[in-house]
Design a protein around this motif. Structure first.
Motif, mmCIF file in Angstrom:
data_model
loop_
_atom_site.group_PDB
_atom_site.id
_atom_site.type_symbol
_atom_site.label_atom_id
_atom_site.label_comp_id
_atom_site.label_asym_id
_atom_site.label_seq_id
_atom_site.Cartn_x
_atom_site.Cartn_y
_atom_site.Cartn_z
ATOM 1 N N PHE A 121 0.826 -1.215 0.000
ATOM 2 C CA PHE A 121 0.000 0.000 0.000
ATOM 3 C C PHE A 121 0.858 1.261 0.000
ATOM 4 C CE2 PHE A 121 -1.305 3.090 3.348
ATOM 5 C CZ PHE A 121 -2.096 3.906 2.540
ATOM 6 N N VAL A 122 1.827 1.327 0.916
ATOM 7 C CA VAL A 122 2.650 2.534 1.032
ATOM 8 C C VAL A 122 3.472 2.744 -0.242
ATOM 9 C CG1 VAL A 122 4.590 3.589 2.248
ATOM 10 C CG2 VAL A 122 2.740 2.521 3.547
ATOM 11 N N GLY A 123 4.083 1.672 -0.749
ATOM 12 C CA GLY A 123 4.871 1.809 -1.967
ATOM 13 C C GLY A 123 4.030 2.286 -3.132
ATOM 14 N N ALA A 124 2.859 1.679 -3.305
ATOM 15 C CA ALA A 124 1.986 2.080 -4.406
ATOM 16 C C ALA A 124 1.501 3.512 -4.224
ATOM 17 C CB ALA A 124 0.801 1.121 -4.497
ATOM 18 N N ARG A 125 1.160 3.872 -3.002
ATOM 19 C CA ARG A 125 0.683 5.238 -2.756
ATOM 20 C C ARG A 125 1.739 6.277 -3.096
ATOM 21 N NH1 ARG A 125 -0.075 6.826 3.343
ATOM 22 N NH2 ARG A 125 2.193 6.941 3.117
ATOM 23 N N GLU A 126 2.962 6.069 -2.606
ATOM 24 C CA GLU A 126 4.013 7.050 -2.860
ATOM 25 C C GLU A 126 4.386 7.103 -4.336
ATOM 26 O OE1 GLU A 126 4.955 9.273 -0.703
ATOM 27 O OE2 GLU A 126 3.560 8.336 0.719
ATOM 28 N N ALA A 127 4.426 5.933 -4.979
ATOM 29 C CA ALA A 127 4.732 5.915 -6.412
ATOM 30 C C ALA A 127 3.640 6.617 -7.201
ATOM 31 C CB ALA A 127 4.890 4.470 -6.884
ATOM 32 N N ALA A 128 2.382 6.321 -6.875
ATOM 33 C CA ALA A 128 1.267 6.924 -7.610
ATOM 34 C C ALA A 128 1.206 8.435 -7.392
ATOM 35 C CB ALA A 128 -0.043 6.273 -7.185
ATOM 36 N N ARG A 129 1.530 8.883 -6.200
ATOM 37 C CA ARG A 129 1.571 10.332 -5.959
ATOM 38 C C ARG A 129 2.565 11.006 -6.893
ATOM 39 N NH1 ARG A 129 1.471 10.479 0.729
ATOM 40 N NH2 ARG A 129 -0.812 10.486 0.968
ATOM 41 N N GLN A 130 3.733 10.392 -7.039
ATOM 42 C CA GLN A 130 4.752 10.960 -7.916
ATOM 43 C C GLN A 130 4.307 10.887 -9.380
ATOM 44 O OE1 GLN A 130 7.456 12.755 -7.666
ATOM 45 N NE2 GLN A 130 7.664 12.688 -9.888
ATOM 46 N N MET A 131 3.753 9.748 -9.785
ATOM 47 C CA MET A 131 3.289 9.598 -11.171
ATOM 48 C C MET A 131 2.194 10.608 -11.486
ATOM 49 S SD MET A 131 3.190 5.426 -11.338
ATOM 50 C CE MET A 131 4.683 4.438 -11.117
ATOM 51 N N ALA A 132 1.280 10.828 -10.531
ATOM 52 C CA ALA A 132 0.200 11.789 -10.739
ATOM 53 C C ALA A 132 0.744 13.210 -10.846
ATOM 54 C CB ALA A 132 -0.804 11.696 -9.599
ATOM 55 N N ALA A 133 1.715 13.528 -10.002
ATOM 56 C CA ALA A 133 2.303 14.869 -10.028
ATOM 57 C C ALA A 133 3.011 15.135 -11.338
ATOM 58 C CB ALA A 133 3.267 15.038 -8.858
ATOM 59 N N ALA A 134 3.675 14.111 -11.879
ATOM 60 C CA ALA A 134 4.395 14.278 -13.136
ATOM 61 C C ALA A 134 3.445 14.330 -14.326
ATOM 62 C CB ALA A 134 5.388 13.133 -13.322
ATOM 63 N N GLY A 135 2.278 13.708 -14.193
ATOM 64 C CA GLY A 135 1.270 13.782 -15.239
ATOM 65 C C GLY A 135 1.497 12.891 -16.432
#
Length: 271
Positions: A133-147
């Motif tokens: 969960f934590v790994g996916a959350r942090e990765a997805a936050r970065q992916m979303a920010a980068a667009g």
């Protein structure tokens, strides 16, 4: 955003990970290392995250030299959100971004249910379920920010589909949780252009698996490979690269129209 429509691309383009950046948790040995090797061979730059910092560093160095990619390492404890976020930040700072995240780190102590302590149960879930969960959350936050979207691959297990073996209640429960998380995360992250897939191996006798089995009283070196855990109809036990190739497929544009599924890499044991 939607994922790209890629039917006009060549097979070589679909498999290629050139220009993409990946993080593999528990990537210093075993399945994690095999996964990192295949991603690097396809052209991805890598961060190897592992609780064994020195081994992660030597693995990254060897992969960089073998495949001609950038490969760095980070000490990572997947139960510690700050540690995971630090690895994400390092990937962005030193590699330039993050498009692929592989949640591979896991533990499976064998303890009979009636003898299992709450502490052991919590430890297994902390690594296998919360760590995913934590790994996916942090990765997805970065992916979303980068667009630019991305891919998250969760290493599940055939234990995420059924009971596995005596003493593995916490492991089985945690892997069922990871399979459920994969489906839910796929729904929530699809609008961000982030695909989420699971890969479920049957038992593969890696270094870590052998150590865990020995701690539980099993000597895998004295057992014929076809007798390990569940005999595979395919006629042999799996090796780490069998799983790594499926993860590569998931991470590549070969699987661009897939999200939410968990792919069995089990030699037919679930047939």
């Amino acid at each position: 955003m939607s994922t790209a429509e890629v039917s006009g691309r060549s097979l070589a383009e679909l498999v290629s990970l050139q220009g993409r950046r990946a993080v593999v948790t528990g990537g210093a040995r075993g399945l994690g290392r095999a996964i990192a090797e295949r991603l690097a061979e396809a052209g991805a730059d890598l961060l190897i995250g592992d609780i064994e910092e020195e081994l992660a560093a030597s693995t990254a160095k060897e992969i960089a030299e073998r495949h001609g990619v950038r490969a760095i390492s980070a000490a990572m404890d997947v139960t510690d959100a700050a540690s995971v976020k630090s690895a994400v930040d390092r990937a962005v700072t030193e590699l330039g971004g993050l498009e692929i995240w592989v949640n591979n780190a896991g533990v499976f102590p064998a303890v009979p249910l009636l003898e299992m302590s709450e502490e052991t149960w919590d430890e297994v879930f902390a690594v296998n379920a919360r760590g995913t969960f934590v790994g996916a959350r942090e990765a997805a936050r970065q992916m979303a920010a980068a667009g630019n979207g991305g891919v998250i691959v969760n290493v599940v297990s055939t234990a995420g589909f059924r009971g596995s073996a005596p003493g593995l209640a916490a492991y089985v429960g945690s892997k069922h949780a990871v399979r459920g998380l994969t489906r839910e995360m796929a729904l929530e992250l699809a609008p961000l252009g982030v695909r989420v897939l699971g890969v479920a191996p049957s038992f593969v006798p890696t270094e870590g698996n052998k150590l865990a089995a020995a701690a539980a009283g099993f000597d895998l070196d004295g057992i014929p490979p076809t007798d390990l855990m569940f005999a595979a109809p395919i006629g042999r036990a799996g090796v780490p690269d069998d799983i790594a190739r499926v993860v590569l497929f998931c991470a590549s544009d070969m699987a661009a129209f897939m999200t939410g599924s968990t792919l069995l890499a089990d030699g037919g044991t679930m047939a």
